[in-house]
Design an enzyme around this catalytic site. Sequence first.
Site, PDB file in Angstrom:
ATOM      1  N   HIS A 103      -5.804  70.474 126.461  1.00  0.00           N
ATOM      2  CA  HIS A 103      -4.966  70.078 125.328  1.00  0.00           C
ATOM      3  C   HIS A 103      -4.785  71.246 124.373  1.00  0.00           C
ATOM      4  CE1 HIS A 103      -9.165  69.030 124.478  1.00  0.00           C
ATOM      5  NE2 HIS A 103      -8.913  69.364 123.224  1.00  0.00           N
ATOM      6  N   HIS A 105      -3.899  72.015 120.431  1.00  0.00           N
ATOM      7  CA  HIS A 105      -3.814  71.465 119.076  1.00  0.00           C
ATOM      8  C   HIS A 105      -2.639  72.142 118.365  1.00  0.00           C
ATOM      9  CE1 HIS A 105      -8.081  69.877 119.037  1.00  0.00           C
ATOM     10  NE2 HIS A 105      -8.207  70.803 119.964  1.00  0.00           N
TER      11      HIS A 105
HETATM   12  P1  5GP Z   1     -11.515  69.826 121.630  1.00  0.00           P
HETATM   13  O1  5GP Z   1     -11.857  69.320 123.004  1.00  0.00           O
HETATM   14  O2  5GP Z   1     -10.278  70.680 121.617  1.00  0.00           O
HETATM   15  O3  5GP Z   1     -12.656  70.530 120.986  1.00  0.00           O
HETATM   16  O4  5GP Z   1     -11.220  68.610 120.684  1.00  0.00           O
HETATM   17  C1  5GP Z   1     -10.850  67.346 121.108  1.00  0.00           C
HETATM   18  C2  5GP Z   1      -9.952  66.747 120.060  1.00  0.00           C
HETATM   19  O5  5GP Z   1      -9.597  65.450 120.484  1.00  0.00           O
HETATM   20  C3  5GP Z   1     -10.568  66.625 118.654  1.00  0.00           C
HETATM   21  O6  5GP Z   1      -9.695  67.241 117.731  1.00  0.00           O
HETATM   22  C4  5GP Z   1     -10.685  65.135 118.444  1.00  0.00           C
HETATM   23  O7  5GP Z   1     -10.426  64.765 117.121  1.00  0.00           O
HETATM   24  C5  5GP Z   1      -9.650  64.570 119.381  1.00  0.00           C
HETATM   25  N1  5GP Z   1     -10.009  63.269 119.938  1.00  0.00           N
HETATM   26  C6  5GP Z   1     -11.216  62.920 120.473  1.00  0.00           C
HETATM   27  N2  5GP Z   1     -11.168  61.654 120.919  1.00  0.00           N
HETATM   28  C7  5GP Z   1      -9.907  61.199 120.688  1.00  0.00           C
HETATM   29  C8  5GP Z   1      -9.264  59.941 120.953  1.00  0.00           C
HETATM   30  O8  5GP Z   1      -9.834  58.992 121.481  1.00  0.00           O
HETATM   31  N3  5GP Z   1      -7.960  59.852 120.563  1.00  0.00           N
HETATM   32  C9  5GP Z   1      -7.294  60.882 119.973  1.00  0.00           C
HETATM   33  N4  5GP Z   1      -6.015  60.680 119.633  1.00  0.00           N
HETATM   34  N5  5GP Z   1      -7.878  62.081 119.716  1.00  0.00           N
HETATM   35  C10 5GP Z   1      -9.172  62.234 120.075  1.00  0.00           C
END
Ligand code: 5GP
Length: 139
Positions: A103, A105
């Site tokens: 993903h 951001h």
């Molecule tokens: P990363 O893997 O890039 O460190 O972060 C994962 C991102 O996914 C975080 O910004 C977190 O807030 C978001 N996130 C985690 N679980 C969920 C979810 O169930 N739904 C959504 N919409 N975002 C999520």
Amino acid sequence: MTAYDTDNIFAKILRGEMPCHKVYEDEHTFVFMDIMPRGDGHALVIPKNPARNILDVDDQDLVHVMATARKIAQAQIKAFGADGITINQFNESAGGQVVFHLHVHVIPRFDGIALKPHTGQMEDQDILAANAEKLRSAL
Ligand code: 5GP
């Protein structure tokens, strides 16, 4: 590297098994609001095809994800009057990755306002819904 886990949260969102505030989708990508935004209007862009992160993603899927990220960034400028955009992408736990479906951001930025912590506060659902609607209108 660890194999792709088909039961990760974003895979479930893609399959419609978990709710999200959807912003956009096309043949290759899907966009929804981050549930713990680091700034107002923080969106996540993911490929529809499975990929754990940048280390295993198909080249063309990466191109599609970045093209969609730019589309969302342009919409965020329009929808929120953002002064700038921050793009973040994390790989493996050591790289700060928490959810193991690739993903990107895309975060609107405003002069003088710092980003909130990476895993911070869960946002109010009504605010997420309103921000998703603003973004959809600006696309
Ligand atoms: P990363 O893997 O890039 O460190 O972060 C994962 C991102 O996914 C975080 O910004 C977190 O807030 C978001 N996130 C985690 N679980 C969920 C979810 O169930 N739904 C959504 N919409 N975002 C999520």
